[in-house]
Design a protein around this motif. Structure first.
Motif, PDB file in Angstrom:
ATOM      1  N   GLU C  35       0.871  -1.175   0.000  1.00 10.69           N
ATOM      2  CA  GLU C  35       0.000   0.000   0.000  1.00 10.69           C
ATOM      3  C   GLU C  35       0.913   1.231   0.000  1.00 10.69           C
ATOM      4  O   GLU C  35       1.771   1.372   0.894  1.00 10.69           O
ATOM      5  CB  GLU C  35      -0.869  -0.051   1.263  1.00 10.69           C
ATOM      6  CG  GLU C  35      -1.436   1.253   1.739  1.00 10.69           C
ATOM      7  CD  GLU C  35      -2.429   1.849   0.779  1.00 10.69           C
ATOM      8  OE1 GLU C  35      -2.334   3.066   0.546  1.00 10.69           O
ATOM      9  OE2 GLU C  35      -3.270   1.100   0.238  1.00 10.69           O
ATOM     10  N   PRO C  36       0.792   2.131  -0.983  1.00 10.42           N
ATOM     11  CA  PRO C  36       1.705   3.284  -1.049  1.00 10.42           C
ATOM     12  C   PRO C  36       1.730   4.120   0.233  1.00 10.42           C
ATOM     13  O   PRO C  36       2.798   4.573   0.655  1.00 10.42           O
ATOM     14  CB  PRO C  36       1.155   4.100  -2.225  1.00 10.42           C
ATOM     15  CG  PRO C  36       0.414   3.125  -3.060  1.00 10.42           C
ATOM     16  CD  PRO C  36      -0.128   2.087  -2.120  1.00 10.42           C
ATOM     17  N   GLN C  37       0.576   4.320   0.845  1.00  5.64           N
ATOM     18  CA  GLN C  37       0.536   5.116   2.078  1.00  5.64           C
ATOM     19  C   GLN C  37       1.420   4.479   3.154  1.00  5.64           C
ATOM     20  O   GLN C  37       2.067   5.198   3.928  1.00  5.64           O
ATOM     21  CB  GLN C  37      -0.918   5.233   2.565  1.00  5.64           C
ATOM     22  CG  GLN C  37      -1.116   6.039   3.832  1.00  5.64           C
ATOM     23  CD  GLN C  37      -0.943   7.539   3.627  1.00  5.64           C
ATOM     24  OE1 GLN C  37      -0.865   8.017   2.497  1.00  5.64           O
ATOM     25  NE2 GLN C  37      -0.822   8.266   4.722  1.00  5.64           N
ATOM     26  N   MET C  38       1.475   3.172   3.199  1.00  5.31           N
ATOM     27  CA  MET C  38       2.310   2.499   4.193  1.00  5.31           C
ATOM     28  C   MET C  38       3.796   2.681   3.874  1.00  5.31           C
ATOM     29  O   MET C  38       4.622   2.779   4.779  1.00  5.31           O
ATOM     30  CB  MET C  38       1.956   1.007   4.281  1.00  5.31           C
ATOM     31  CG  MET C  38       0.663   0.716   5.020  1.00  5.31           C
ATOM     32  SD  MET C  38       0.549   1.399   6.710  1.00  5.31           S
ATOM     33  CE  MET C  38       1.803   0.419   7.559  1.00  5.31           C
ATOM     34  N   THR C  43       8.662   4.937   5.744  1.00  2.00           N
ATOM     35  CA  THR C  43       9.894   5.655   5.447  1.00  2.00           C
ATOM     36  C   THR C  43      10.020   6.902   6.316  1.00  2.00           C
ATOM     37  O   THR C  43      11.109   7.208   6.826  1.00  2.00           O
ATOM     38  CB  THR C  43       9.944   6.040   3.953  1.00  2.00           C
ATOM     39  OG1 THR C  43       9.691   4.873   3.173  1.00  2.00           O
ATOM     40  CG2 THR C  43      11.305   6.587   3.578  1.00  2.00           C
ATOM     41  N   ALA C  44       8.903   7.590   6.513  1.00  4.15           N
ATOM     42  CA  ALA C  44       8.933   8.755   7.396  1.00  4.15           C
ATOM     43  C   ALA C  44       9.275   8.332   8.823  1.00  4.15           C
ATOM     44  O   ALA C  44      10.061   9.001   9.514  1.00  4.15           O
ATOM     45  CB  ALA C  44       7.587   9.476   7.347  1.00  4.15           C
ATOM     46  N   GLY C  45       8.691   7.233   9.275  1.00  9.49           N
ATOM     47  CA  GLY C  45       8.997   6.730  10.615  1.00  9.49           C
ATOM     48  C   GLY C  45      10.468   6.380  10.748  1.00  9.49           C
ATOM     49  O   GLY C  45      11.120   6.699  11.757  1.00  9.49           O
ATOM     50  N   LEU C  46      11.009   5.744   9.725  1.00  8.89           N
ATOM     51  CA  LEU C  46      12.428   5.376   9.734  1.00  8.89           C
ATOM     52  C   LEU C  46      13.303   6.632   9.770  1.00  8.89           C
ATOM     53  O   LEU C  46      14.291   6.705  10.523  1.00  8.89           O
ATOM     54  CB  LEU C  46      12.745   4.538   8.499  1.00  8.89           C
ATOM     55  CG  LEU C  46      14.186   4.105   8.293  1.00  8.89           C
ATOM     56  CD1 LEU C  46      14.657   3.204   9.435  1.00  8.89           C
ATOM     57  CD2 LEU C  46      14.347   3.367   6.951  1.00  8.89           C
ATOM     58  N   ALA C  47      12.946   7.617   8.972  1.00  8.56           N
ATOM     59  CA  ALA C  47      13.729   8.855   8.917  1.00  8.56           C
ATOM     60  C   ALA C  47      13.724   9.564  10.266  1.00  8.56           C
ATOM     61  O   ALA C  47      14.771  10.028  10.755  1.00  8.56           O
ATOM     62  CB  ALA C  47      13.168   9.775   7.828  1.00  8.56           C
ATOM     63  N   ILE C  74       9.438  12.995   3.860  1.00 11.09           N
ATOM     64  CA  ILE C  74      10.835  12.690   4.205  1.00 11.09           C
ATOM     65  C   ILE C  74      11.639  13.970   4.335  1.00 11.09           C
ATOM     66  O   ILE C  74      12.359  14.173   5.320  1.00 11.09           O
ATOM     67  CB  ILE C  74      11.473  11.779   3.127  1.00 11.09           C
ATOM     68  CG1 ILE C  74      10.704  10.455   3.048  1.00 11.09           C
ATOM     69  CG2 ILE C  74      12.948  11.545   3.418  1.00 11.09           C
ATOM     70  CD1 ILE C  74      11.156   9.557   1.922  1.00 11.09           C
ATOM     71  N   THR C  75      11.529  14.844   3.353  1.00 13.05           N
ATOM     72  CA  THR C  75      12.368  16.052   3.379  1.00 13.05           C
ATOM     73  C   THR C  75      12.022  16.947   4.563  1.00 13.05           C
ATOM     74  O   THR C  75      12.895  17.639   5.103  1.00 13.05           O
ATOM     75  CB  THR C  75      12.231  16.839   2.058  1.00 13.05           C
ATOM     76  OG1 THR C  75      10.853  16.981   1.729  1.00 13.05           O
ATOM     77  CG2 THR C  75      12.922  16.106   0.929  1.00 13.05           C
ATOM     78  N   GLU C  76      10.754  16.894   5.003  1.00 11.57           N
ATOM     79  CA  GLU C  76      10.386  17.722   6.156  1.00 11.57           C
ATOM     80  C   GLU C  76      11.104  17.295   7.439  1.00 11.57           C
ATOM     81  O   GLU C  76      11.210  18.089   8.384  1.00 11.57           O
ATOM     82  CB  GLU C  76       8.870  17.644   6.394  1.00 11.57           C
ATOM     83  CG  GLU C  76       8.068  18.417   5.362  1.00 11.57           C
ATOM     84  CD  GLU C  76       6.598  18.038   5.340  1.00 11.57           C
ATOM     85  OE1 GLU C  76       6.188  17.200   6.171  1.00 11.57           O
ATOM     86  OE2 GLU C  76       5.870  18.561   4.478  1.00 11.57           O
ATOM     87  N   VAL C  77      11.571  16.086   7.466  1.00  8.77           N
ATOM     88  CA  VAL C  77      12.293  15.608   8.653  1.00  8.77           C
ATOM     89  C   VAL C  77      13.690  16.237   8.709  1.00  8.77           C
ATOM     90  O   VAL C  77      14.268  16.399   9.783  1.00  8.77           O
ATOM     91  CB  VAL C  77      12.399  14.066   8.641  1.00  8.77           C
ATOM     92  CG1 VAL C  77      13.127  13.552   9.876  1.00  8.77           C
ATOM     93  CG2 VAL C  77      11.013  13.442   8.531  1.00  8.77           C
ATOM     94  N   THR C 191       4.046   6.745  18.054  1.00 13.92           N
ATOM     95  CA  THR C 191       2.673   7.261  18.134  1.00 13.92           C
ATOM     96  C   THR C 191       2.196   7.766  16.778  1.00 13.92           C
ATOM     97  O   THR C 191       1.040   7.576  16.398  1.00 13.92           O
ATOM     98  CB  THR C 191       2.590   8.386  19.176  1.00 13.92           C
ATOM     99  OG1 THR C 191       3.061   7.870  20.426  1.00 13.92           O
ATOM    100  CG2 THR C 191       1.168   8.886  19.338  1.00 13.92           C
ATOM    101  N   GLN C 192       3.094   8.353  16.026  1.00  6.75           N
ATOM    102  CA  GLN C 192       2.706   8.876  14.717  1.00  6.75           C
ATOM    103  C   GLN C 192       2.676   7.810  13.619  1.00  6.75           C
ATOM    104  O   GLN C 192       1.857   7.866  12.712  1.00  6.75           O
ATOM    105  CB  GLN C 192       3.677   9.978  14.270  1.00  6.75           C
ATOM    106  CG  GLN C 192       3.551  11.270  15.058  1.00  6.75           C
ATOM    107  CD  GLN C 192       4.622  12.257  14.657  1.00  6.75           C
ATOM    108  OE1 GLN C 192       5.187  12.177  13.566  1.00  6.75           O
ATOM    109  NE2 GLN C 192       4.912  13.192  15.538  1.00  6.75           N
TER     110      GLN C 192
END
Lengths: 217, 217, 217, 217, 217, 217, 217, 217
Positions: C35-38, C43-47, C74-77, C191-192
């Protein structure tokens, strides 16, 4: 609510009109219910079958300047044909499309599109309420998830829609293999787009054209 | 048993040779691990990619007079090329095929065929024992069941084979989008056979060629 | 070929460097393994976990002017951080990226990207050959099909790579809940992005902060 | 740990011995990894193929007076043959069975049984340690869950076992369709037990024996 | 890297020690690889089998005052036994647990826990590096996703771990149905926790205790 | 029993009211029909879409002091809004909730909650009997098993409920991309919660805002 | 054909009667739609819930002297209760069972059994024709294949039956957590048979009974 | 549209007529919804059950000279019986078949065939419109994809057809195990074609015919 059955409920080429909705890049980019290549393949197969049986086909997109043009695998089947571009997500609220369908004088409305749960569901449900006999071609459609696709199918069934898959539509239009002129065209479509049957057909022809050998394997 | 890694282990067009085995009607009739249309599609895509990168391709069948000719979607990529017909189920015990492969002087052997567990597994395992670097293209192959296909993959891994899928092979041959000449050919293959990416590419081109609008959706 | 085990083989924040490869629109448009959202979520969680543990992260894209910019999630991290753009499909043949990784002085290389079978597999296999300890984060990656993703995992295992999923990487970096400073940051990430655990944690906190009631449900 | 490859590693009828273990009612009653009818079908097909190629087959059960007799679909292939009954769950700790196997003088040990994770795994792992070349036929086996079956396959691979499926074993024994005597017997087995291929074969024969018609469909 | 095989590699009750890790509410709340009831059932079955065969069992949790106590279905098997509570996520970095394991003097380490990819993977990988023979019981474990669970299994295999499922462990400890004392206890465990086999056993006993009737159904 | 179709049957923002039921920790801890993170994501997306279209949303929990507070991802969308806490499992037997719904004066009742088969099914079935038009958002709901979720959907269809997924609801509220004010808000929701489409949209905007280059890839 | 909806259509303990049909060894031996342990678990949970709510339960078998006795996990819930043995496969053609049901004076008939497509389908369809309100508990039932189970569900829906799963039935009988006396009994059933929720409940109780700590994790 | 229920709606041998349609090689070659061997097995089981209960069976093919003869596993059940060959794809437009069905004087029409979505769907829908009571045996049928098969089932349900699987049909014809003469024949069919139950039955007979032993396992 009545059962939809009887010989008259089967699809006939002379009474059918096909509407292909929003087979565009933006939509395909988030189809997760099917392998995208199969959606393209099945829609192209359906389009060619419609052409082979003389079924008029309406092509439509939503804001193609942004969301992208219709797949070339579809437009190539109908060279030069206009693609009706809309802002309405619900195709059936767009006068141009509905007028084009009505102009064919046919009442068996066959719909496929992306996504099943949005661009297919809304016109299907509206048209059913206006008395159309609507068939949705599920495997030439696709949704953002398997659940979105399947739940939309259940919703459209509850609205009175008829569910089919593309090769079944083609076979129902053929109905009798004795209709030789379309059979040849249909066989060509099958060879290109229903490879499991197409390759079997080519094998059949090869062996039939082989003189009887002395012995077998 | 050693790990297969390092830059040198990646596939290079100039060192690769492709062998397509028994993509025939008899075999396809009992493929149950994949949608048959996808097997045909993936094999045609692989064949065209090989052609685009100048990778020599050997075509072979087993008793084609009975089991049927190679899929036309493959032979059309190589018009006029001989298809080596065998009685050996194990391609690598057939001198003609092995000599043809050796004649290319290449050592990165890429194999796909029907069925994974028979016509792919045997030559892969034998060739590995003779020192070849063998890559199996699993999604241009297929078996009589999901289990047959997957167990054969595990067997070939235990024999030292390298497992890939067709689009990964093509991308590995490309390696750098700065290689513009093949990029164009590869893009054409993707548009035809990896529609999810092909349609996205066409959209990209459409939008890039659209003058910047005043405002966005 | 040796077993990869022992305490020293576990990931440590101070020895890890993360490389995120080609999480771009063109690639995501044909991801069919997840699922693309996952993929975005993982990836955001990993970052964010990398950031929480002080793990340097290299961001890279391939021809972003065409294939699209890195996901903003990702870039926002990493506000203001340069994203290295390449023409090489194989990141490890791009000097800028490799130099950036080497500059961190770390040897536990953690990679995620789109597609698993192309943009992840090639640098992983090359780096392994050059002696790096490479971990692939499979659920922050994705391929054009389930088979493409899984076959690539098997290929990378045969090359000596270590396979993990994003939450396992984060937990391995944490290692001991007594390390309180990172624990708070990690809990925020969970949590996120790992809602099943995040919601359970919030419940735990709510109930712990509830005075003992007179009786129970 | 070495790769198992090379021509010599392929199965040969003259070097093979088949051991069928505990295909009994008590075991089948809790097989949840496969459709039970397919387990029976595949085991019968494997047994008949062994017979056709002259591969000696050892039949064994565990406490058949309680857990039930071997499936008749197996015993009917070998009328009058003794079924060795054991109390040991691990067949390879039973002297009678091991002596029977050794008496055949063959070293390619082919095993199938219920359950994969118990009755197949233990003798496979023990025999491998004693230098046997062991092939497990996974689809003529079955476990109490899909996970039990698959984890056992991974365990046996890590022990050095070779994994195959029944039709692949039969085809590997055949190796060359020019071996006509066994080909006929094998074809009969396929017609009965690999219906997708058997029906295709019968069609092939029908069409080959049809005089070339004037025209095609 | 060597194959793990031979009779000595099979599990023996007198050489086994079981460690159950973090079967706690916080962890179970985000298990998505298995039906939670089956994880509880399988772990209870494993615990009872260990008890029946005299296999010492170490119970451990991570911050139980917050993440919750061990499932009662496990603690009830070992009334009064201490549950070692840790702050280390990686059990094998906790001296109390490792000392407890070493005190048993056994070298066949059997591990199950939540989550597979964190609480099971880390101690397994560390212990393997220290020379332990480690077996992971996958279906008495569970991960945050199917992918997390399966990738962790692949990682642990690459670290040299042995993969099994709970009923296979129990049957391997039993090894010979002639060992009557444990057989009775094992049968009781199967009746409660492997119902497909338990119910079949009860049927067998019912029918065996039925006098031979005059005729059959 | 009548078909639910016609333009009037499509959802309109001005006639819709959304009720979110029991998205709480206790319930989420045993959701096994969906990935928990996706349930949270989809519910948050649905809540934001409702807000964007001015659809009043009722929030309710069952004994939140024990089973936990509503997910913050939902409550953050409606800062300061009361969450109605109940003891009734069946929301529709709670006067406060029903009165709140009636106070909106709307008749298109849209429901999502945990679990599908309990907290969603009961109010849906009761409200249908009282003449409401009820739509269930299945992917912002979840059950204790896939079967529980799917059987509940079938039950609610037999009760006359309309089944949809969250993005389809949002698109149906939008109906026409010419409604620019909501389109911007909806696009923001899609970017955050329907990443496959959100990333595609960002790419579209990037490329549209790129001056036409001299040549293409 | 009418929609089945409205508050009155929900199950009430005082109007319900449960019939458990043929949960016997012969039937369970060929259940392939569910994990057998889960069928036993769910049926036992359903039986205990019925007992907790005072719902009379009829137990019946078909030729138990041959096909085996009812699972002890069910009979233990109702010590000393007669199990009605039949020769009719269709329970509703057996006078004794129907009379027993009628004697309860209840009209909400709840049925579960093995196999769904035979022993559940026939009495369900017959009773519906005689005016009973019939609910089938699908996950306390099971069929010889997934298709057999699912097709039978579709058949029974077309006959007017109501489909539910066991935990939904129990929750519907509870209806309001303010009914404290049954809530305690139901919680006990959940702890034993719906472990995902049971463990969550035990955690809730543990934390609620923990004095508020100084700080949180 | 009315519910199909009541005792009279169950299948009775004396009122049933079976029509087997196009179980031919060309069709089977592209069945992808089921394992082909299972389709053959289930159809043969259904045919033998019909014979055992005296249910007349009509056999029909479409252009068998090209698409191949009916499976021998079916024709062998009815030696010497004519197979009606058609050119109509829709069997119900072929006078010969319909007349043969009408000649039986029976009104419970039972249909199975290849493909579900074409050769089964059309006659089913037409016959329903003419007042027949039609039952489709889904697992003795098959489609070109899982979606094609399932969508066709949904279409036929909406047309008023009754869906069943082969063993359920056989059991419904039996109805009461006290009908001893057919029970023996049915048991023989089950032993051959429903092996999970057949082997269980043989075990039952073995144990019943075992004198009561002194003690149990």
């Amino acid at each position: 609510m009545t059962f939809r059955n009887g010989l008259a409920s089967l699809l006939r080429p002379e009474d059918s009109v096909l509407v292909l909705i929003d087979h565009q890049p933006y939509q395909l980019a988030n189809v997760n219910s099917h392998e995208p290549q199969m959606v393209i393949n099945n829609t192209a197969g359906l389009a060619k079958a419609a052409k082979a049986f003389g079924v008029p086909t309406i092509l439509t997109t939503v804001i193609a300047a942004r969301g992208g043009l219709l797949f070339p695998q579809i437009t190539e089947v109908f060279p030069g044909q206009e693609v009706i571009d809309r802002t309405f997500i619900n195709t059936w609220e767009d006068r141009t499309v509905v007028d084009a369908v009505k102009a064919t004088g046919r009442k068996q409305l066959v719909i496929a599109g992306l996504w099943t749960e949005v661009c297919v569901a809304m016109p299907t449900i509206q048209a059913l309420g206006e008395g159309w006999d609507v068939t949705v071609v599920t495997d030439a459609s696709g949704g953002v998830s398997v659940e979105a696709h399947q739940v939309a199918i259940q919703r459209m069934i509850a609205a009175g829609a008829n569910m089919m898959t593309w090769l079944a539509v083609a076979a129902e239009w053929q109905r009798d293999w004795a209709r030789l002129e379309q059979a040849a065209a249909l066989t060509e479509v099958i060879t290109q787009h229903a490879g499991g049957s197409g390759i079997a057909f080519l094998w059949e022809q090869q062996l039939l054209n082989t003189p009887v050998p002395a012995e077998a394997r």
